[in-house]
Design an enzyme around this catalytic site. Structure first.
Site, PDB file in Angstrom:
ATOM      1  CG  ASP A 102      -2.250   0.632   0.997  1.00 23.24           C
ATOM      2  OD1 ASP A 102      -2.337   1.487   0.094  1.00 23.24           O
ATOM      3  OD2 ASP A 102      -3.215   0.309   1.717  1.00 23.24           O
ATOM      4  CG  ASP A 123      -9.481   2.373  -0.394  1.00 26.09           C
ATOM      5  OD1 ASP A 123      -8.993   1.248  -0.638  1.00 26.09           O
ATOM      6  OD2 ASP A 123      -8.908   3.224   0.307  1.00 26.09           O
TER       7      ASP A 123
HETATM    8  C1  GLA Z   1      -5.811   1.856   2.117  1.00 23.37           C
HETATM    9  C2  GLA Z   1      -6.217   0.688   1.256  1.00 23.37           C
HETATM   10  C3  GLA Z   1      -7.276  -0.123   1.941  1.00 23.37           C
HETATM   11  C4  GLA Z   1      -6.754  -0.613   3.267  1.00 23.37           C
HETATM   12  C5  GLA Z   1      -6.280   0.564   4.101  1.00 23.37           C
HETATM   13  C6  GLA Z   1      -5.573   0.116   5.351  1.00 23.37           C
HETATM   14  O1  GLA Z   1      -6.823   2.772   2.230  1.00 23.37           O
HETATM   15  O2  GLA Z   1      -6.654   1.134   0.013  1.00 23.37           O
HETATM   16  O3  GLA Z   1      -7.670  -1.206   1.137  1.00 23.37           O
HETATM   17  O4  GLA Z   1      -5.704  -1.510   3.042  1.00 23.37           O
HETATM   18  O5  GLA Z   1      -5.392   1.395   3.384  1.00 23.37           O
HETATM   19  O6  GLA Z   1      -5.128   1.167   6.112  1.00 23.37           O
END
Ligand code: GLA
Length: 713
Positions: A450, A514
């Site tokens: 990430d 997301d």
């Molecule tokens: C980001 C990712 C999510 C999740 C969060 C965790 O927003 O896109 O899918 O993994 O971080 O903090």
């Protein structure tokens, strides 16, 4: 293909390129577009001769592959550099032309005055027909050369390409296709976020007035780069248009010492005479077979269960075990433990950088959970955000100087975290060691990588450094993959903020967004599909009430939407009713049944009215097709219209069925369902009729998605 005195001709499929590269002259793209069977470059040159126009330079400035500053094309220079304010007007002339492979050419150019060598690396993929352009700049002088801008190429646009589409977006709303109103002048997008970005995805589509998904000439462009970028289209008042893409540099960011070389990221470009969907298929194939490293070719992409929206930071041992049991029972094949497992990470304010299991929530380490998950027959995946650090972390307390910063300028907090300076080898060594240790000690075969913030002041040792930071990131990923050859990596950046061909050369899938809201996802996935094939787009069944939009959507719709991607789940299965788990399980089984087709088939977007999103895949031999018709909203007319199924074989007959949802009902009866038994045993329909007559869609409620299956009989 043939080289003809001073020209190079590349032809593949329906595309031809004619490059002018006579020694001593300026390199130029003379022609790019539909295949020419017998191109005669001298004739093309004569046919396209331009002339002096009143009120302009005495001789029109001819274009070149970079339209560099010295050419005088000031408004759209593709290369601009200087030596402390001098030697600013580079003008490149061809000195050598190399043919490393039949479909690749390297045009070496020199500027004797400014002492710069520019090499154009151009290839036309013989199988997928995508063009790749890169420029290499070498400082052949004896003082530092500051590069302000270097496009991967400055490509001319076909004058008939009148319609232009760019990409906009935002967090949880990525890949938004936007038509740009006609203009004379420039269309410029600059991404300075330090990642590919949500809002300035480096992609561009160009079509003629009549071009749609299934027909018409069109061109597409994508920069394979995960750092800052610039996309520009210049439409000159003299009628010529050019597209440029390249890295965006902050002032002073890129300076070459004598002998040093800079290479741009690759600009991928494609042409199709048969509409935007055909063009996407070229990019899909090129990504699948030429860009990605093939390490998972031949392996089915496992159904994911991701813990994020189920538990967030609440990592309760019992719950995580039970979720694994439930996930396996509905068909999951990989379990990904998301954020919250390490250091002091009990919320998003602390712990980033401390990459060891938290004693508080994992007193016995990760082993018991990993064993439980793998014991259930699932792979285990783990979330990391390697490039980041929270001020409240052991890492930051020990190395407060390891972050990117602009001296004297206040940090801008973003999700409470700072960005580590990967250009320092000790930082990458630390990250590699932490990850390597965990991956070696456990049966962890998947990493969700990430990157959750924009980078505002990307300075390292006084200079801006995103260009080097991006290269260091690539090197770190490559190092990890070398040490763990079977490791698969997902590129996530607050959803789809780092999705591009550059990162996908080193990773295996993207987290598309997301937003798990199926209606949002219909549009987001459609937008992403212009460049990315279904198998690399993470698509999860989220909770009934979407956490980001608050919208309530049926399990049937959520399943149908996630089915057209790399399918997974991201919801608290322990709170789902038995009925909804049954629907989910059936949906997952359906995905597995058609996974091969979904992940290797030829992709189509349909031209439909506003209220519909319809897409589909057809197998290579056209023996099978799977199509999704989603009624996003209500429609203007009383009935939803017909589906004209593209890509089938007109001479074959297909057993047509609606296979999702089960049972399928129309709002009122009788309907096409009774007339054809589409929802039951199906009906045999000639491909020709499916393609040309179209299949009436039954009257549906808004927010309903039908999956059609066509099997050649
Ligand atoms: C980001 C990712 C999510 C999740 C969060 C965790 O927003 O896109 O899918 O993994 O971080 O903090």
């Amino acid at each position: 293909m043939a080289d003809q005195n001073g020209y190079v001709i590349l032809t593949a499929g329906e595309t031809s390129l004619v490059l002018e590269c006579a020694i001593g002259e300026r390199p130029n793209m003379l022609y790019w577009g539909a295949r020419l069977e017998a191109p005669d470059p001298d004739l093309i040159k004569a046919m396209t001769t331009r002339q002096h126009a009143p009120g302009c330079a005495d001789t029109e400035i001819a274009s070149s592959l970079l339209n560099e500053t010295g050419t005088g094309m000031a408004g759209l220079s593709g290369f601009s550099a200087h030596r402390n304010g001098m030697a600013w007007a580079s003008l490149f002339r061809v000195t050598r032309v190399l043919r490393p492979e039949p479909h690749r050419v390297e045009i070496v150019c020199e500027d004797e005055i400014t002492k710069v060598r520019a090499t154009h690396l151009i290839g036309l993929d013989p199988d997928c027909h995508v063009i790749t352009c890169q420029t290499q700049i070498e400082n052949s002088g004896d003082t530092a050369l500051a590069i302000d801008w270097c496009a991967s190429a400055s490509l001319p646009l076909d004058p008939r390409a009148t319609r232009l589409f760019g990409f906009t977006g935002r967090w949880s709303g990525e890949f938004h296709l936007e038509e740009i109103a006609p203009f004379l002048g420039s269309y410029v997008r600059e991404n300075k976020s330090g990642r590919t970005s949500h809002d300035n995805f480096p992609g561009l589509l160009v079509g003629a007035d009549e071009t749609n998904e299934q027909a018409g000439p069109c061109f597409a462009f994508h920069l394979g780069w995960s750092g800052n970028n610039r996309v520009r289209v210049d439409r000159l008042s003299d009628g010529r248009s050019f597209v440029q893409m390249g890295e965006y540099f902050f002032p002073g960011e890129t300076s070459l010492a004598p002998g040093e070389v800079y290479q741009t990221p690759p600009l991928y470009a494609g042409f199709s005479s048969r509409g935007f969907s055909a063009l996407s298929r070229k990019f899909h194939r090129h990504l699948r077979y030429k860009v990605m490293d093939g390490r998972i070719d031949g392996k089915s992409r496992p159904i994911h269960y991701n813990t994020w929206e189920a538990v967030y930071f609440d990592h309760d041992h019992d719950t995580l075990f039970k979720l694994a049991d439930k996930a396996a029972s509905v068909g999951a094949e990989r379990y990904i433990l998301d954020d919250g497992w390490f250091g002091s990470r009990r919320n998003d304010k602390a712990g980033l950088g401390d990459w060891w299991p938290s004693d508080e929530v994992y007193p016995d380490g990760l082993c018991p959970l990993v064993k439980h998950v793998t014991g259930l027959g699932m792979e285990f995946g783990l979330w990391f955000e390697p490039e980041m650090v929270n001020p409240d972390s052991d890492l930051f307390r020990t190395h407060p100087d390891w972050i990117l910063q602009a001296e004297g300028v206040e940090q801008i907090p973003f999700r409470g975290q700072f960005v580590l300076d990967l250009t320092r080898p000790e930082v990458c060594d630390y990250l590699f060691d932490c990850m390597h240790k965990l991956l070696s000690a456990h049966d962890i075969s998947y990493v969700k990588w990430d990157m959750n913030r924009d980078v505002h002041h990307p300075g390292s040792r006084g200079r801006p450094a995103i260009s080097q930071q991006t290269r260091a990131l690539y090197a770190l990923i490559e190092r990890l993959r070398e040490a763990h050859p079977n490791l698969e990596i997902e590129s996530c950046s607050s959803g789809g903020g780092r999705a591009d061909f550059g990162i996908l050369r080193r990773t295996d899938r993207i987290w598309t967004s997301d937003s798990n809201d199926a209606l949002d996802r219909q549009r987001i996935q459609r937008g992403a599909s212009h460049f990315f094939p279904l198998e690399i787009m993470g698509a999860h069944v989220g909770p009934e009430t979407c956490h980001i939009t608050g919208r309530r959507l049926s399990m049937e719709l959520r399943v149908a939407t996630a089915l057209f991607g790399h399918m997974g789940m991201e919801l608290n299965l322990l709170e789902e009713s038995a009925e909804s788990l049954e629907v989910l399980k059936a949906g997952i089984a359906l995905h597995k049944e058609h996974r091969d087709l979904l992940h290797h088939g030829d992709f189509h977007r349909l031209d439909t009215p506003e209220h519909v999103n319809a897409v589909g895949v057809v197998s290579d031999d056209k023996s099978e097709g799977l199509f999704s018709w989603c009624n996003l909203t209500g429609h203007r007319q009383t009935l939803p219209g017909r589906m004209y199924v593209p890509g089938l074989d007109a001479s074959k007959t297909y057993r047509a069925k609606i296979i999702w949802p089960k049972p399928v009902r129309s709002i009122s009866r009788p309907s096409v369902l009774e007339a054809t038994d589409l929802g039951g045993e199906g009906m045999d329909i000639p491909g020709e009729a499916l393609m040309q007559v179209g299949l009436q869609v039954p009257l549906l409620h808004p927010e309903t998605c039908l999956i059609y299956h066509f099997q050649a009989v």
